[in-house]
Design a protein around this motif. Structure first.
Motif, PDB file in Angstrom:
ATOM      1  N   PHE A   1       0.807  -1.210   0.000  1.00 54.70           N
ATOM      2  CA  PHE A   1       0.000   0.000   0.000  1.00 54.70           C
ATOM      3  C   PHE A   1       0.847   1.269   0.000  1.00 54.70           C
ATOM      4  CE2 PHE A   1      -3.409   2.926   0.795  1.00 54.70           C
ATOM      5  CZ  PHE A   1      -4.475   2.323   0.142  1.00 54.70           C
ATOM      6  N   SER A   2       2.001   1.232   0.650  1.00 56.51           N
ATOM      7  CA  SER A   2       2.890   2.393   0.588  1.00 56.51           C
ATOM      8  C   SER A   2       3.281   2.690  -0.852  1.00 56.51           C
ATOM      9  CB  SER A   2       4.152   2.132   1.422  1.00 56.51           C
ATOM     10  OG  SER A   2       3.839   1.973   2.776  1.00 56.51           O
ATOM     11  N   TRP A   3       3.511   1.620  -1.606  1.00 59.73           N
ATOM     12  CA  TRP A   3       3.922   1.804  -2.995  1.00 59.73           C
ATOM     13  C   TRP A   3       2.750   2.219  -3.865  1.00 59.73           C
ATOM     14  CZ3 TRP A   3       8.792   2.507  -3.654  1.00 59.73           C
ATOM     15  CH2 TRP A   3       9.684   1.949  -2.729  1.00 59.73           C
ATOM     16  N   TRP A   4       1.529   1.850  -3.464  1.00 62.66           N
ATOM     17  CA  TRP A   4       0.363   2.369  -4.178  1.00 62.66           C
ATOM     18  C   TRP A   4       0.252   3.882  -3.985  1.00 62.66           C
ATOM     19  CZ3 TRP A   4      -2.567   1.864  -8.066  1.00 62.66           C
ATOM     20  CH2 TRP A   4      -3.768   2.560  -8.166  1.00 62.66           C
ATOM     21  N   ILE A   5       0.495   4.360  -2.763  1.00 59.97           N
ATOM     22  CA  ILE A   5       0.501   5.799  -2.505  1.00 59.97           C
ATOM     23  C   ILE A   5       1.546   6.480  -3.381  1.00 59.97           C
ATOM     24  CG2 ILE A   5       0.978   7.584  -0.775  1.00 59.97           C
ATOM     25  CD1 ILE A   5      -1.685   6.211  -0.323  1.00 59.97           C
ATOM     26  N   PHE A   6       2.705   5.854  -3.522  1.00 60.77           N
ATOM     27  CA  PHE A   6       3.773   6.378  -4.381  1.00 60.77           C
ATOM     28  C   PHE A   6       3.299   6.481  -5.830  1.00 60.77           C
ATOM     29  CE2 PHE A   6       7.311   4.918  -7.228  1.00 60.77           C
ATOM     30  CZ  PHE A   6       7.978   6.117  -7.304  1.00 60.77           C
ATOM     31  N   ILE A   7       2.602   5.440  -6.321  1.00 66.17           N
ATOM     32  CA  ILE A   7       2.086   5.463  -7.690  1.00 66.17           C
ATOM     33  C   ILE A   7       1.076   6.591  -7.867  1.00 66.17           C
ATOM     34  CG2 ILE A   7       0.675   4.169  -9.365  1.00 66.17           C
ATOM     35  CD1 ILE A   7       2.001   1.599  -8.237  1.00 66.17           C
ATOM     36  N   VAL A   8       0.194   6.764  -6.893  1.00 64.95           N
ATOM     37  CA  VAL A   8      -0.788   7.856  -6.950  1.00 64.95           C
ATOM     38  C   VAL A   8      -0.074   9.205  -7.031  1.00 64.95           C
ATOM     39  CG1 VAL A   8      -2.595   9.062  -5.661  1.00 64.95           C
ATOM     40  CG2 VAL A   8      -2.602   6.560  -5.769  1.00 64.95           C
ATOM     41  N   CYS A   9       0.978   9.376  -6.208  1.00 63.98           N
ATOM     42  CA  CYS A   9       1.736  10.627  -6.220  1.00 63.98           C
ATOM     43  C   CYS A   9       2.410  10.868  -7.570  1.00 63.98           C
ATOM     44  CB  CYS A   9       2.769  10.619  -5.090  1.00 63.98           C
ATOM     45  SG  CYS A   9       2.058  10.772  -3.438  1.00 63.98           S
ATOM     46  N   CYS A  10       2.867   9.787  -8.207  1.00 64.24           N
ATOM     47  CA  CYS A  10       3.475   9.923  -9.538  1.00 64.24           C
ATOM     48  C   CYS A  10       2.456  10.459 -10.549  1.00 64.24           C
ATOM     49  CB  CYS A  10       4.019   8.571 -10.005  1.00 64.24           C
ATOM     50  SG  CYS A  10       5.511   8.027  -9.143  1.00 64.24           S
ATOM     51  N   PHE A  11       1.232   9.960 -10.491  1.00 68.86           N
ATOM     52  CA  PHE A  11       0.193  10.445 -11.403  1.00 68.86           C
ATOM     53  C   PHE A  11      -0.204  11.882 -11.083  1.00 68.86           C
ATOM     54  CE2 PHE A  11      -0.441   5.988 -12.560  1.00 68.86           C
ATOM     55  CZ  PHE A  11      -0.701   6.109 -13.922  1.00 68.86           C
ATOM     56  N   ILE A  12      -0.266  12.224  -9.785  1.00 66.22           N
ATOM     57  CA  ILE A  12      -0.566  13.611  -9.417  1.00 66.22           C
ATOM     58  C   ILE A  12       0.491  14.549  -9.983  1.00 66.22           C
ATOM     59  CG2 ILE A  12      -0.717  15.239  -7.491  1.00 66.22           C
ATOM     60  CD1 ILE A  12      -1.982  13.017  -5.837  1.00 66.22           C
ATOM     61  N   SER A  13       1.751  14.124  -9.919  1.00 67.33           N
ATOM     62  CA  SER A  13       2.843  14.947 -10.436  1.00 67.33           C
ATOM     63  C   SER A  13       2.769  15.070 -11.955  1.00 67.33           C
ATOM     64  CB  SER A  13       4.186  14.344 -10.021  1.00 67.33           C
ATOM     65  OG  SER A  13       5.259  15.122 -10.502  1.00 67.33           O
TER      66      SER A  13
ATOM     67  N   LEU B   1      12.489   7.968   1.632  1.00 69.04           N
ATOM     68  CA  LEU B   1      11.636   9.129   1.383  1.00 69.04           C
ATOM     69  C   LEU B   1      12.208  10.013   0.283  1.00 69.04           C
ATOM     70  CD1 LEU B   1       9.229  10.953   2.040  1.00 69.04           C
ATOM     71  CD2 LEU B   1      10.599  11.985   3.866  1.00 69.04           C
ATOM     72  N   GLY B   2      13.506  10.267   0.339  1.00 70.63           N
ATOM     73  CA  GLY B   2      14.123  11.106  -0.688  1.00 70.63           C
ATOM     74  C   GLY B   2      13.991  10.507  -2.073  1.00 70.63           C
ATOM     75  N   THR B   3      14.166   9.185  -2.163  1.00 69.29           N
ATOM     76  CA  THR B   3      14.092   8.513  -3.459  1.00 69.29           C
ATOM     77  C   THR B   3      12.700   8.616  -4.064  1.00 69.29           C
ATOM     78  OG1 THR B   3      15.818   6.952  -2.785  1.00 69.29           O
ATOM     79  CG2 THR B   3      14.432   6.317  -4.652  1.00 69.29           C
ATOM     80  N   VAL B   4      11.666   8.257  -3.282  1.00 67.12           N
ATOM     81  CA  VAL B   4      10.305   8.269  -3.836  1.00 67.12           C
ATOM     82  C   VAL B   4       9.831   9.695  -4.100  1.00 67.12           C
ATOM     83  CG1 VAL B   4       9.655   6.047  -2.844  1.00 67.12           C
ATOM     84  CG2 VAL B   4       9.275   8.120  -1.507  1.00 67.12           C
TER      85      VAL B   4
ATOM     86  N   ILE C   1      -9.713   8.908  -4.467  1.00 69.70           N
ATOM     87  CA  ILE C   1     -10.653   8.092  -3.693  1.00 69.70           C
ATOM     88  C   ILE C   1      -9.979   6.816  -3.193  1.00 69.70           C
ATOM     89  CG2 ILE C   1     -12.793   6.734  -3.853  1.00 69.70           C
ATOM     90  CD1 ILE C   1     -13.825   8.828  -5.846  1.00 69.70           C
ATOM     91  N   SER C   2      -8.980   6.329  -3.936  1.00 69.47           N
ATOM     92  CA  SER C   2      -8.359   5.035  -3.610  1.00 69.47           C
ATOM     93  C   SER C   2      -7.361   5.088  -2.454  1.00 69.47           C
ATOM     94  CB  SER C   2      -7.652   4.482  -4.847  1.00 69.47           C
ATOM     95  OG  SER C   2      -6.426   5.176  -5.088  1.00 69.47           O
ATOM     96  N   ILE C   3      -6.933   6.286  -2.044  1.00 72.23           N
ATOM     97  CA  ILE C   3      -5.865   6.358  -1.048  1.00 72.23           C
ATOM     98  C   ILE C   3      -6.402   6.147   0.365  1.00 72.23           C
ATOM     99  CG2 ILE C   3      -4.578   7.978  -2.495  1.00 72.23           C
ATOM    100  CD1 ILE C   3      -5.283  10.148  -0.363  1.00 72.23           C
TER     101      ILE C   3
END
Length: 410
Positions: A8-20, A134-137, A185-187
């Motif tokens: 799930f942490s990596w799902w949050i990372f994927i969501v952040c990538c799309f937001i960016s 944290l810095g990497t993601v 909605i998924s986060i």
């Protein structure tokens, strides 16, 4: 930890990538494509059309005053969902616009939503869900904004060519509404026992290291003002990037080369944001900041002194690398220095200072050119901004631990 929990942490990372990619890459980086077609249809100057971005930036800067507190008190899932939905509706409404006032109102609403939905959401979510890496993601996700700009600019330009500017706004609204709203909605707003954050939390005998500092406590620390100054100075630099193409043509080089130089900045910024995040996780923070600040000094100095096309492109890539300090290292440092306790609020206040600096820089760099006939004064100010930002952070960073101890005992 089960695979489901760790994922799930990596799902949050994927969501952040799309937001960016879509938030920064589409919403922020493509707006200039609409200026010409809108000005032609309404028979007004481009400056009048571009004023909508002034309203957007002013609204965003003011909203940053309150965004951090709102993000602390309201469930992030529904807050982000509401913001992206409002942005979508505002975009769609522009297809019915019959006056510039409509554009000004719509982009003011977008500006109000932007700090929560885009500017703060990525570092806030990642800081909650990643105790390690944290810095990497953060670097990878923020670095994808440049990729988004590269992908969406030609796509939206072709949509506008085929269907007009109204069709362009429909296309952008659909991408935001159909991708970012469902992702929001998924986060999950924050880690739980069932879905913990990635990596082990930093352990320390000092309570402050576990809980972090409040904004009130942070305001008593010299390092807060050092980071705020760095954000102000380096966001001033970021705003001045818009004048690079004008600088290149002003020194007698072709517009095609000018566009290549700007592309070099974007490529350098993408590499810089991704790489600085990784290096912050792996190496000494001061060393990493020194190297990337030096990139900024060399790159902007090169723009001021060089006149050969290939060298100017190289300098553009190098100054782009330096952009990683402002866009990744400073949010990362704020999290490392002040902790998670009041991170969104502290970050929003410091970002607000930077937002005003960015807005001012576009005008001031243009004013310097009008007065001197050259952009070199602006570029040397940028060199000084990188150097001074590094110096003030280094001077105060070493005092952080003793200040934390004093605050804990107070």
């Amino acid at each position: 930890m089960t695979h489901k929990k760790s994922f799930f942490s990596w799902w949050i990372f994927i969501v952040c990538c799309f937001i960016s990619m879509i938030g920064f890459g589409l919403l922020v980086n493509t707006i200039g494509l609409f200026f010409g077609p809108i000005s032609q249809e309404f028979n007004v100057g481009r400056a009048n059309v571009a004023l909508m971005t002034t309203f957007q930036n002013a609204a965003a800067a003011i909203a940053l005053l309150f965004a951090g507190k709102i993000m602390e008190k309201v469930n992030l899932r529904w807050l982000l969902t509401a913001c992206f939905a409002l942005i979508t509706v505002s975009m769609l409404s522009l297809t019915f616009a019959n006056s510039l006032v409509h554009f000004y109102l719509a982009w003011t609403i977008i500006g109000i939503c932007q700090p929560i939905a885009i500017t703060l959401s990525i570092p806030v979510l990642l800081s909650k869900w990643f105790n390690q890496k944290l810095g990497t993601v953060m670097g990878i996700s923020l670095g994808l904004s440049a990729l988004g700009g590269t992908i969406f600019n030609p796509i939206i330009a072709e949509v506008i060519k085929q269907f007009g500017w109204r069709g362009g706004f429909v296309g952008e609204a659909m991408l935001i509404g159909l991708i970012l709203v469902p992702l929001a909605i998924s986060i999950k707003p924050e880690p739980t026992t069932q879905y913990p954050a990635y990596g082990k939390a930093m352990r320390s005998s000092k309570k402050v290291a576990l809980t972090g500092l409040s904004l009130k406590q942070a305001l008593k620390m010299p390092v807060f003002y050092a980071v705020a100054f760095a954000m102000l100075a380096l966001q001033f630099v970021s705003g001045s990037v818009q004048h690079i193409s004008g600088h290149i043509t002003n020194i007698g080089i072709s517009p095609i080369t000018a566009a290549t130089v700007v592309s070099g900045v974007m490529i350098g910024a993408a590499i810089g944001k991704i790489s600085i995040g990784y290096f912050l996780d792996k190496f000494n923070t001061k060393l990493v900041l020194a190297v990337y600040s030096l990139f900024g000094v060399i790159g902007w100095g090169g723009q001021a002194m060089l006149r050969e096309s290939n060298l100017l492109i190289l300098a553009a890539v190098i100054l782009g690398l330096g952009q990683g300090v402002c866009l990744v290292a400073l949010p990362y440092l704020i999290r490392q220095i002040f902790g998670e306790k009041d991170y969104s609020n502290i970050l929003s206040v410091i970002n607000m200072i930077g937002a005003f600096a960015m807005s001012a820089s576009v005008y001031l760099i243009g004013l310097f050119f009008d007065q001197t006939g050259s952009y070199n004064l602006g570029w040397m100010i940028n060199v000084s901004a990188f150097a001074l930002s590094f110096i003030v952070i280094m001077i105060t960073l070493g005092k952080k631990e003793s200040a934390n101890s004093d605050l804990e005992n107070s």
